[in-house]
Design a protein around this motif. Structure first.
Motif, PDB file in Angstrom:
ATOM      1  N   ALA B  24       0.887  -1.223   0.068  1.00 40.47           N
ATOM      2  CA  ALA B  24       0.020   0.059   0.051  1.00 40.47           C
ATOM      3  C   ALA B  24       0.933   1.112  -0.016  1.00 40.47           C
ATOM      4  O   ALA B  24       2.130   1.226   0.374  1.00 40.47           O
ATOM      5  CB  ALA B  24      -1.015  -0.027   1.133  1.00 40.47           C
ATOM      6  N   ARG B  25       0.226   2.396  -0.201  1.00 40.15           N
ATOM      7  CA  ARG B  25       0.976   3.545  -0.258  1.00 40.15           C
ATOM      8  C   ARG B  25       0.185   4.804   0.673  1.00 40.15           C
ATOM      9  O   ARG B  25      -1.171   4.737   0.448  1.00 40.15           O
ATOM     10  CB  ARG B  25       1.284   4.033  -1.535  1.00 40.15           C
ATOM     11  N   VAL B  26       1.042   5.154   1.512  1.00 38.50           N
ATOM     12  CA  VAL B  26       0.255   6.367   2.363  1.00 38.50           C
ATOM     13  C   VAL B  26       0.041   7.580   1.369  1.00 38.50           C
ATOM     14  O   VAL B  26       0.658   7.952   0.420  1.00 38.50           O
ATOM     15  CB  VAL B  26       1.103   7.029   3.198  1.00 38.50           C
ATOM     16  N   LYS B  27      -1.428   7.970   1.624  1.00 42.34           N
ATOM     17  CA  LYS B  27      -1.803   9.115   0.461  1.00 42.34           C
ATOM     18  C   LYS B  27      -1.739  10.610   1.596  1.00 42.34           C
ATOM     19  O   LYS B  27      -1.541  11.397   0.868  1.00 42.34           O
ATOM     20  CB  LYS B  27      -3.231   8.900   0.077  1.00 42.34           C
ATOM     21  N   GLN B  28      -2.039  10.428   2.672  1.00 45.82           N
ATOM     22  CA  GLN B  28      -2.063  11.578   3.482  1.00 45.82           C
ATOM     23  C   GLN B  28      -1.949  11.352   4.689  1.00 45.82           C
ATOM     24  O   GLN B  28      -2.557  10.050   5.293  1.00 45.82           O
ATOM     25  CB  GLN B  28      -3.442  12.287   3.044  1.00 45.82           C
ATOM     26  N   SER B  29      -1.600  12.329   5.677  1.00 41.68           N
ATOM     27  CA  SER B  29      -1.692  11.967   7.211  1.00 41.68           C
ATOM     28  C   SER B  29      -1.727  13.520   7.841  1.00 41.68           C
ATOM     29  O   SER B  29      -1.238  14.388   6.925  1.00 41.68           O
ATOM     30  CB  SER B  29      -0.425  11.391   7.709  1.00 41.68           C
TER      31      SER B  29
END
Lengths: 195, 144
Positions: B24-29
């Motif tokens: 998976a890839r982080v999109k926002q935090s």
């Protein structure tokens, strides 16, 4: 009696709320379901399939309640707004035997580039395909070249290469099923998924 | 004569290590949030690649969102501790298995291809329940 006792204990203790599930329709309005396979260590066969419902978890017989007029809690609504946008697919078509996208596919390229640029932390999967004209080996090579052609074009437009991955599937995944050595504009394509 | 087994050994190693592939890839935090990988705490910058076994942790002002390679999407709410304990996906066959453990907090899920591939191929575990996801969007909340 025992359940009542536990309930009373929960009322007295702050933060003794139980886990819950809110079930919603997906973005296309289709309603899926969630099965309760185990509850409190016991196997269960409950299936929750009522959309827009809330279910207390931990009971063998799930008892979903409609969200009703109050709808979602504010923190639930806020959580949903932070879901990333759905993955989006693009298809580019090619002239026979070449790695040149058709004239009609040029506008798709532009839209593809804009979609990638608009996303935070994007991942781009570029998969090339051919029709059944030519040998399998040649088509494996050609399908990968088509995918790389698109990837290189995107890189030339400023999209970071590390976000993208190209692969070729040759004539294994025909969009339009066909006999061998059959020229098909539908099958000569590159599919791009932007996540 | 010695080289051949070594070459085969290396190839086998590369094929046999899907656990180290991007899942998976982080999109926002935002706020206090990190990805726990073994004894490391990684900053969830957009584009960070996740591996099977990673834990998603947020503080009381923290949030994180991510998209998996099977198109599943996650939004992690504040005060959460959520582990992706198992993730296997065969891109060509579009099949796999996916187990997420929500120990604390809130998680919104829009399911992807794994949930569609086989009955209960995607599971979510909470402290008192095991759920089988059959293709939909939902929120799981586990209060402290």
């Amino acid at each position: 009696m025992r359940a009542l006792g536990l309930g009373a204990a929960c009322l007295m203790l702050a933060g003794c709320a139980t886990s819950s599930l809110v079930l919603l329709p997906d973005d296309e309005g289709h309603q899926g379901s969630v099965a309760v396979l185990e509850a409190d260590g016991q196997a269960s066969q409950s299936v929750i399939s009522q959309g827009n419902s809330r279910t207390k978890l931990g009971e063998a017989n799930a008892n979903p309640q409609p969200l009703g007029e109050k709808g979602l809690k504010p923190e639930e609504a806020a959580l949903l707004t932070t879901l990333p946008p759905p993955a989006k697919s693009f298809t580019l078509y090619f002239d026979q035997g070449t790695t040149t996208p058709t004239v009609e596919s040029q506008s798709v390229l532009t839209a593809l580039r804009a979609e990638i640029a608009s996303r935070s932390g994007p991942q781009v999967e570029v998969t090339g395909h051919t029709d059944t004209v030519g040998s399998e080996e040649d088509n494996d090579r050609l399908s990968l070249q088509r995918a790389e052609e698109i990837l290189n074009w995107l890189a030339g437009q400023g999209i970071d290469r590390s976000l993208m991955l190209a692969s070729g599937r040759g004539e294994r995944d025909l969009k339009e099923p066909s006999i061998d050595n059959f020229s098909s504009a539908t099958n000569r394509r590159v599919e791009v998924i932007v996540r | 004569m010695v080289r051949i087994p070594i070459a085969i050994g290396l190839t086998a190693l590369m094929i046999a290590s899907p656990a180290f592939a991007e899942i998976a890839r982080v999109k926002q935090s935002s706020g206090t949030a990190f990805v726990q990988r073994n004894d490391q705490q990684l900053k969830p910058a957009p584009g960070l690649q996740l591996l099977a076994g990673d834990r998603l942790v947020t503080g009381k002002d923290g949030r994180m969102s991510l998209t998996f390679v099977d198109n599943t999407r996650f939004a992690v709410g504040p005060n959460s501790s959520i582990a992706v304990s198992e993730f296997q996906y065969d891109k060509t066959r579009q099949k796999g298995s996916f187990v997420t453990q929500v120990d604390r907090g809130s998680l919104a899920v829009s399911s992807g291809k794994i949930a569609k591939s086989d009955r209960d191929a995607m599971k979510v575990r909470t402290p008192n329940t095991l759920l089988g996801v059959r293709g939909t969007k939902f929120i799981v909340e586990v209060p402290e």
